[in-house]
Design an enzyme around this catalytic site. Structure first.
Site, PDB file in Angstrom:
ATOM      1  N   LYS A 143     -22.770   8.911  45.609  1.00  0.00           N
ATOM      2  CA  LYS A 143     -23.042   9.691  46.828  1.00  0.00           C
ATOM      3  C   LYS A 143     -24.529   9.662  47.171  1.00  0.00           C
ATOM      4  CE  LYS A 143     -22.045  14.278  46.897  1.00  0.00           C
ATOM      5  NZ  LYS A 143     -23.212  15.067  47.338  1.00  0.00           N
ATOM      6  N   SER A 192     -36.399  18.498  41.991  1.00  0.00           N
ATOM      7  CA  SER A 192     -35.339  18.256  42.961  1.00  0.00           C
ATOM      8  C   SER A 192     -35.559  16.927  43.663  1.00  0.00           C
ATOM      9  CB  SER A 192     -35.321  19.389  43.997  1.00  0.00           C
ATOM     10  OG  SER A 192     -34.686  18.954  45.180  1.00  0.00           O
ATOM     11  N   ASP A 195     -25.310  18.007  38.287  1.00  0.00           N
ATOM     12  CA  ASP A 195     -24.008  18.071  38.973  1.00  0.00           C
ATOM     13  C   ASP A 195     -22.825  18.024  38.002  1.00  0.00           C
ATOM     14  OD1 ASP A 195     -25.374  18.212  41.353  1.00  0.00           O
ATOM     15  OD2 ASP A 195     -25.169  16.080  41.808  1.00  0.00           O
ATOM     16  N   LYS A 241     -26.384  25.737  44.652  1.00  0.00           N
ATOM     17  CA  LYS A 241     -25.645  24.524  45.020  1.00  0.00           C
ATOM     18  C   LYS A 241     -24.599  24.873  46.092  1.00  0.00           C
ATOM     19  CE  LYS A 241     -27.802  21.651  42.412  1.00  0.00           C
ATOM     20  NZ  LYS A 241     -28.628  20.623  43.006  1.00  0.00           N
ATOM     21  N   ARG A 256     -22.674  27.959  41.282  1.00  0.00           N
ATOM     22  CA  ARG A 256     -21.791  27.302  40.316  1.00  0.00           C
ATOM     23  C   ARG A 256     -21.745  28.012  38.963  1.00  0.00           C
ATOM     24  NH1 ARG A 256     -22.794  20.975  41.965  1.00  0.00           N
ATOM     25  NH2 ARG A 256     -21.292  20.981  43.678  1.00  0.00           N
ATOM     26  N   ARG A 265     -16.982  19.968  43.168  1.00  0.00           N
ATOM     27  CA  ARG A 265     -17.124  19.762  41.720  1.00  0.00           C
ATOM     28  C   ARG A 265     -16.435  20.875  40.921  1.00  0.00           C
ATOM     29  NH1 ARG A 265     -19.900  15.209  42.071  1.00  0.00           N
ATOM     30  NH2 ARG A 265     -21.706  15.143  43.457  1.00  0.00           N
TER      31      ARG A 265
HETATM   32  C1  S3P Z   1     -29.187  14.980  45.056  1.00  0.00           C
HETATM   33  C2  S3P Z   1     -30.030  15.740  44.286  1.00  0.00           C
HETATM   34  C3  S3P Z   1     -29.585  16.912  43.503  1.00  0.00           C
HETATM   35  C4  S3P Z   1     -28.086  16.898  43.296  1.00  0.00           C
HETATM   36  C5  S3P Z   1     -27.350  16.606  44.574  1.00  0.00           C
HETATM   37  C6  S3P Z   1     -27.741  15.236  45.108  1.00  0.00           C
HETATM   38  C7  S3P Z   1     -29.739  13.840  45.818  1.00  0.00           C
HETATM   39  O1  S3P Z   1     -29.932  18.091  44.208  1.00  0.00           O
HETATM   40  O2  S3P Z   1     -27.661  18.134  42.764  1.00  0.00           O
HETATM   41  O3  S3P Z   1     -25.959  16.626  44.364  1.00  0.00           O
HETATM   42  O4  S3P Z   1     -28.965  12.992  46.296  1.00  0.00           O
HETATM   43  O5  S3P Z   1     -30.972  13.775  45.969  1.00  0.00           O
HETATM   44  P1  S3P Z   1     -31.389  18.767  44.082  1.00  0.00           P
HETATM   45  O6  S3P Z   1     -32.378  17.876  44.717  1.00  0.00           O
HETATM   46  O7  S3P Z   1     -31.248  20.082  44.813  1.00  0.00           O
HETATM   47  O8  S3P Z   1     -31.624  18.949  42.608  1.00  0.00           O
END
Ligand code: S3P
Length: 430
Positions: free
Chosen positions: A21, A168, A317, A344, A348, A391
């Site tokens: 994704k 993040s 995740d 999230k 969660r 999830r």
């Molecule tokens: C993601 C980063 C993560 C992850 C999310 C996808 C991404 O989030 O939990 O499902 O594609 O950059 P955070 O940046 O909030 O940690």
């Protein structure tokens, strides 16, 4: 849609999981920012990635879906976007809204971006603060922290050095995307390294970008991004449901082919192996700067672990499905430093503690995680909430495989966010 999961003895077979994704979102966005044609193979067609695709179309990008999992993007460079006619909708997708804000902050026009009930409750200041320092102007609800967000982009983006308070990838990526438009070097420093798909893909397409541990430097302006062919590896987050399914059911064995094993994403493999999981990583290779492998996983006796600190961003995740694995491990599993889970798609920590309790598990909720004593029986015979969180829904479905009685899960269609064929794949293994 409510579904019922009935307990089963063992699972067995060979599967592939849908495209990653995070990488699918980035393929769309970077293909649009690049010059020339980008062909994307094994693209994840799901609600989240379609939100990104539709926003880019509203911004004037020529994107065509040539097959269910293939796309052609005719990118025309950093300055090819046009002011959209209406409000942009990122739906349920945090990656969409935060990364697209990085693009919009550098456009000389007006946009409003929003999302669904869940996304409108998620914090946006973490992105708005650095992007405002770089030149964009943002207005949002509750002192600018929540969508809908109005963005007045700027033609003059400045490079910055930013110490992100959170690890993040969404924050880091929004800054790096904006930095493509800036003169000079932008530096992002994270408390712990988050997933680095942005860095890898931007470098692959021609950007001048350097990573060292938790520090990234990008030199702008990046007029030298060129479209290329991109193969999206299978999503390790989607694979993790089947990894755990195979581990906790008896006499099971699953081969999952073409899974992305980027070092910033394999916390789940490391932790499961620490727990005693029999997982073989085979046929390792590199596809457009991303490592990929086949994973062979067999039923295993698991022991408890402590999951904390810098491990957390590498499996953020996967914590809901790890909680399910922990219910079957010998000893007490502790998850801490995972407060991010509270912001999230749903909270969660609360969702997983409430729903595991509902199916019969003893679990202690903590502010930044939870504790589970293992070797517990899953009683089932109940109706679980999914909280419309993909999830959470899929984790409960896997728990249902080893329950003593069937469990029902509400609003299971939320799996369309990341894994529309989840039930088909599960059924193919029975
Ligand atoms: C993601 C980063 C993560 C992850 C999310 C996808 C991404 O989030 O939990 O499902 O594609 O950059 P955070 O940046 O909030 O940690």
């Amino acid at each position: 849609m409510e579904i019922e999961i009935t307990p089963l003895k063992s699972i067995d077979g060979e599967i592939t999981v849908p495209g990653d994704k995070s990488i699918s979102h980035r393929a769309l966005i970077f293909g649009s920012l690049a010059n020339g044609q980008t062909k994307v193979y094994n693209f994840l067609t799901s609600e989240d990635t379609l939100a990104t695709l539709n926003i880019l179309k509203s911004l004037g990008v020529d994107i065509r879906q040539t097959d269910s999992n293939e796309l052609i993007i005719n990118g025309e460079g950093l300055h090819s976007f046009c002011e959209p006619l209406d409000v942009l909708n990122a739906k349920n997708s945090g990656t969409t809204i935060r990364l697209i804000m990085g693009v919009l902050a550098a456009q000389d026009f007006y946009t409003v971006i929003t999302g669904d009930d869940s996304l409108r409750k998620r914090p946006m200041k973490r992105v708005i603060e650095p992007l405002s320092k770089m030149g964009g102007r943002f207005y949002g609800r509750k002192s600018g922290n929540y969508a809908p967000i109005t963005i007045l982009g700027s033609k003059n983006i400045s490079s910055i050095t930013y110490h992100s308070p959170v690890a993040s990838a969404q924050v880091k990526s929004a800054i790096l995307i904006n930095a493509l438009y800036a003169n000079g070097v932008t530096t992002v420093i994270e408390p712990y390294k988050s997933r680095d798909h942005t860095e890898r893909m931007l470098r692959y397409l021609g950007a001048n970008i350097l990573e060292k541990e938790n520090i990234v430097n990008l030199e702008g302006p990046a007029y030298n991004l060129y479209g290329k062919e991109l193969f999206v590896p299978g999503d390790i987050s989607s694979a993790s449901f089947f990894l755990v399914a195979s581990l906790i059911t008896k006499n099971s064995s699953i081969l999952i082919k073409n899974v992305g094993i980027n070092p910033t994403r394999i916390g789940i493999l490391k932790v499961l192996k620490m727990m005693g999981a029999n997982i073989e990583i085979m046929n390792e290779r590199i596809l457009n700067n991303e490592p990929v492998a086949d994973l062979l996983v067999k039923s295993s006796k698991l022991t408890a672990v402590e999951i904390k600190g810098e491990m957390i961003p590498t499996l953020i995740d996967e914590i809901p499905i790890l909680a399910v694995a922990a219910t079957q491990a010998e000893g007490k599993t502790v998850v801490k430093d995972a407060k991010e889970l509270r912001v999230k798609e749903t909270d969660r920590i609360k969702a997983i503690t409430d729903e595991l309790r509902r199916i019969g598990i003893n679990i202690i909720e903590k502010e930044d995680g939870f504790e589970i004593n293992g070797k517990q029986k899953i009683k089932g015979n109940c109706i679980c909430e999914s909280y419309n969180d993909h999830r959470v829904a899929m984790s409960l479905a896997i728990a249902g495989l080893i329950a003593e009685n069937p469990i029902k899960i509400k609003n299971f269609e939320c799996v369309n966010i990341s894994y529309p064929n989840f039930l088909e794949t599960l059924n193919s293994l029975i």
